[in-house]
Design an enzyme around this catalytic site. Structure first.
Site, short mmCIF file in Angstrom:
data_model
loop_
_atom_site.label_atom_id
_atom_site.label_comp_id
_atom_site.label_asym_id
_atom_site.label_seq_id
_atom_site.Cartn_x
_atom_site.Cartn_y
_atom_site.Cartn_z
N LYS A 169 0.83 -1.20 0.00
CA LYS A 169 0.00 0.00 0.00
C LYS A 169 0.87 1.26 0.00
O LYS A 169 0.60 2.21 -0.74
CB LYS A 169 -0.94 0.00 1.21
CG LYS A 169 -1.84 1.22 1.25
CD LYS A 169 -2.84 1.14 2.40
CE LYS A 169 -3.76 2.36 2.37
NZ LYS A 169 -4.79 2.32 3.43
N ARG A 183 2.33 1.96 -3.39
CA ARG A 183 1.37 2.62 -4.30
C ARG A 183 1.23 4.10 -3.96
O ARG A 183 1.22 4.95 -4.85
CB ARG A 183 0.00 1.93 -4.20
CG ARG A 183 -0.06 0.53 -4.78
CD ARG A 183 -1.50 0.10 -5.01
NE ARG A 183 -2.29 0.18 -3.78
CZ ARG A 183 -2.45 -0.82 -2.93
NH1 ARG A 183 -1.87 -2.00 -3.16
NH2 ARG A 183 -3.19 -0.68 -1.85
N THR A 199 1.71 7.70 -6.21
CA THR A 199 0.60 8.60 -6.53
C THR A 199 0.81 10.00 -5.97
O THR A 199 0.20 10.95 -6.48
CB THR A 199 -0.73 8.04 -5.99
OG1 THR A 199 -0.64 7.87 -4.57
CG2 THR A 199 -1.05 6.71 -6.64
N CYS A 258 -1.80 23.22 7.27
CA CYS A 258 -1.34 23.58 5.94
C CYS A 258 -1.70 25.01 5.53
O CYS A 258 -1.11 25.55 4.60
CB CYS A 258 -1.91 22.60 4.92
SG CYS A 258 -1.18 20.94 5.04
N PHE A 282 4.42 13.87 3.45
CA PHE A 282 4.85 15.05 4.20
C PHE A 282 6.37 15.15 4.35
O PHE A 282 7.07 14.13 4.42
CB PHE A 282 4.19 15.08 5.58
CG PHE A 282 2.72 15.38 5.52
CD1 PHE A 282 2.28 16.68 5.38
CD2 PHE A 282 1.79 14.36 5.58
CE1 PHE A 282 0.93 16.97 5.31
CE2 PHE A 282 0.43 14.63 5.51
CZ PHE A 282 0.00 15.94 5.37
N HIS A 316 -1.01 26.26 -2.15
CA HIS A 316 -0.36 25.28 -1.27
C HIS A 316 -0.58 23.88 -1.84
O HIS A 316 -1.72 23.47 -2.09
CB HIS A 316 -0.94 25.35 0.14
CG HIS A 316 -0.54 24.18 0.99
ND1 HIS A 316 0.71 24.10 1.57
CD2 HIS A 316 -1.18 23.04 1.33
CE1 HIS A 316 0.80 22.97 2.24
NE2 HIS A 316 -0.33 22.30 2.11
N GLY A 360 -1.61 18.09 -1.95
CA GLY A 360 -1.47 16.77 -2.56
C GLY A 360 -1.91 16.87 -4.00
O GLY A 360 -2.57 17.85 -4.40
N ALA A 394 -4.21 15.33 -5.67
CA ALA A 394 -5.66 15.32 -5.90
C ALA A 394 -6.25 16.71 -5.75
O ALA A 394 -7.12 17.13 -6.54
CB ALA A 394 -6.33 14.35 -4.94
N ASN A 434 4.63 17.70 0.88
CA ASN A 434 3.77 18.68 1.56
C ASN A 434 4.47 19.05 2.86
O ASN A 434 4.49 18.26 3.80
CB ASN A 434 2.39 18.06 1.82
CG ASN A 434 1.45 19.01 2.55
OD1 ASN A 434 1.86 20.01 3.13
ND2 ASN A 434 0.17 18.69 2.52
#
Length: 416
Positions: free
Chosen positions: A57, A60, A64, A166, A217, A331, A334, A336, A364
């Site tokens: 996991k 992956r 991404t 953030c 992060f 900012h 991510g 997405a 991030n």
């Protein structure tokens, strides 16, 4: 100051009287550089975990996130001294804070020194300090330790923003802008500093979200000098901070009240959503900070970002500006979030290039990230100018944080 049309400003891009400007930028990082392609094996070896499903996991997730490199405070030396940090369930908040408090101060001092050097004026000219971090907890706060580490005057006025997440970098800019514009002659040092050690944990099937943090992060620090009425002989204004606003998405109970107000006064409700205060959720526990992001966060941002931007741009008097005629310093929470914002606002791919570069190079980095994005923005503006491609004078600085809170600033590029 009233609203200003871009065409009224002429071609020299001089700062508007009384408006705050960013006068210098600096950054700093810990020594450990992590290559994303080697992170998975290193993390599972460090934490003595051999769960193949969790490892798959994380593999992956690492692909991404689009992150390539990050800097981290965590090291083999720290784990040798504090092996309990890699063991499940131990009470380690004291050890974590001992490490984090020192680390964030060291990075903030280094970033601030770099910024002051780029600024070119004396450190004694700094009148105010705004300090932002979600990676420490102590009294007195990190603002005092930073001031002491830099040798700032004891008369320096200090403000600290803790656990803003953030959105902290843009929140700090908003506060610095207010200070600069209401204190003529002031020079505000804004410093941000973050480390992920506060939330470092071994992998666990009971906490699948932790793997997102591991994959995404990074650590580091950033700094900026903000002031109005710059001395153009001694100072080089980079961005004018023209208009700033903050909004939060109301939770269900508050939203019901606001809907009643809308019906009573025929007003327009800006935000949509319910119980959004739990969308970004963090708690300081005996095991450090437990931090979770809802899967709905990118959708919530997508649903609300356009109305927020329209409100912000309208307040600045630029309601007719084409989004693709502006720069976008966002900012990088991510990929997405960036993808959805790009799609919702129909932005050209290059508009979010500085944000994507910052995510790729540093991960991030929470409140620090906007500093890195603005620095990349300057670099790309200068490259475009050298190639005679022109630039976008007006733009938005955006961040999203706990609340869910939207922070936004309409800015002008003054780097000519």
């Amino acid at each position: 100051m009233g609203s200003i049309d871009a065409t009224e400003l002429g071609s020299e891009k001089k700062p508007n009287p009384g408006k705050a400007t960013i006068l210098a930028i600096g950054k700093a990082f810990p020594q450990q550089l992590v290559m994303q392609e080697y992170l998975v094996d290193g993390y599972f070896k460090t934490t003595n975990c051999d769960d193949p499903e969790l490892k798959q996991k994380l593999t992956r997730l690492c692909k991404t996130t689009t992150v390539k490199t990050r800097y981290v405070v965590m090291s083999e030396e720290i784990l040798r001294k504090y092996p309990e940090l890699a063991i499940e369930g131990g009470s380690t908040v004291k050890q974590r804070l001992d490490i984090c408090n020192d680390a964030v101060t060291e990075m903030a001092v280094e970033a601030s020194r770099a910024c002051i050097k780029n600024w070119g004026r004396s450190i004694s000219d700094i009148t105010h300090l705004v300090y932002v971090s979600s990676s420490e907890a102590r009294l007195p706060g990190g603002d005092l330790y930073l001031a002491k580490g830099l040798g700032l005057s004891p008369e320096t006025h200090r403000v600290q923003l803790y656990f803003v997440g953030c959105s902290g970098g843009v929140a700090g800019l908003r506060v610095a802008k207010d200070i600069a514009e209401n204190n003529p002659g002031s020079r505000v040092l804004l410093a941000t500093s973050e480390t992920t050690i506060i939330g470092f944990k071994p992998p666990s099937a009971d906490r699948p979200y932790d793997l997102v943090g591991v994959a995404l992060f990074g650590d580091g620090a950033g700094a900026m000098i903000i002031g109005s009425e710059p001395d153009l002989v001694l100072e080089k204004p980079l961005y004018e901070l023209h208009t700033a606003i903050q909004n939060f998405l109301p939770g269900k109970a508050l939203q019901d009240t606001l809907h009643s107000t809308v019906n009573l006064y025929n007003l327009t409700l800006l935000f949509h959503g319910a119980d959004t205060e739990k969308t970004i959720d963090g708690k300081l526990t005996e095991q450090g900070i437990n931090f979770t992001l809802s899967r709905e966060l990118p959708q919530i941002i997508e649903d609300n970002v356009e109305s927020f931007c329209k409100k912000l741009i309208g307040k600045a008097g630029l309601a007719n500006k084409d989004y693709n005629q502006m720069f976008w310093a966002v900012h990088p929470g991510g990929p997405a979030i960036l993808n959805r914002l790009e799609k919702r606002l129909n932005l050209s791919p290059e508009k979010l290039s500085p944000s994507r570069r910052a995510l790729m190079d540093y991960g991030n980095a929470s409140s620090n990230s906007i500093v890195y994005v603005l620095e990349y923005m300057l670099e790309e503006n200068r490259k475009a100018r050298n190639m005679k491609e022109g630039d976008n004078e007006w733009g938005l600085i955006l961040a999203f944080g706990p609340g869910v809170t939207f922070e936004g600033i309409v800015a002008r590029n003054l780097d000519v």
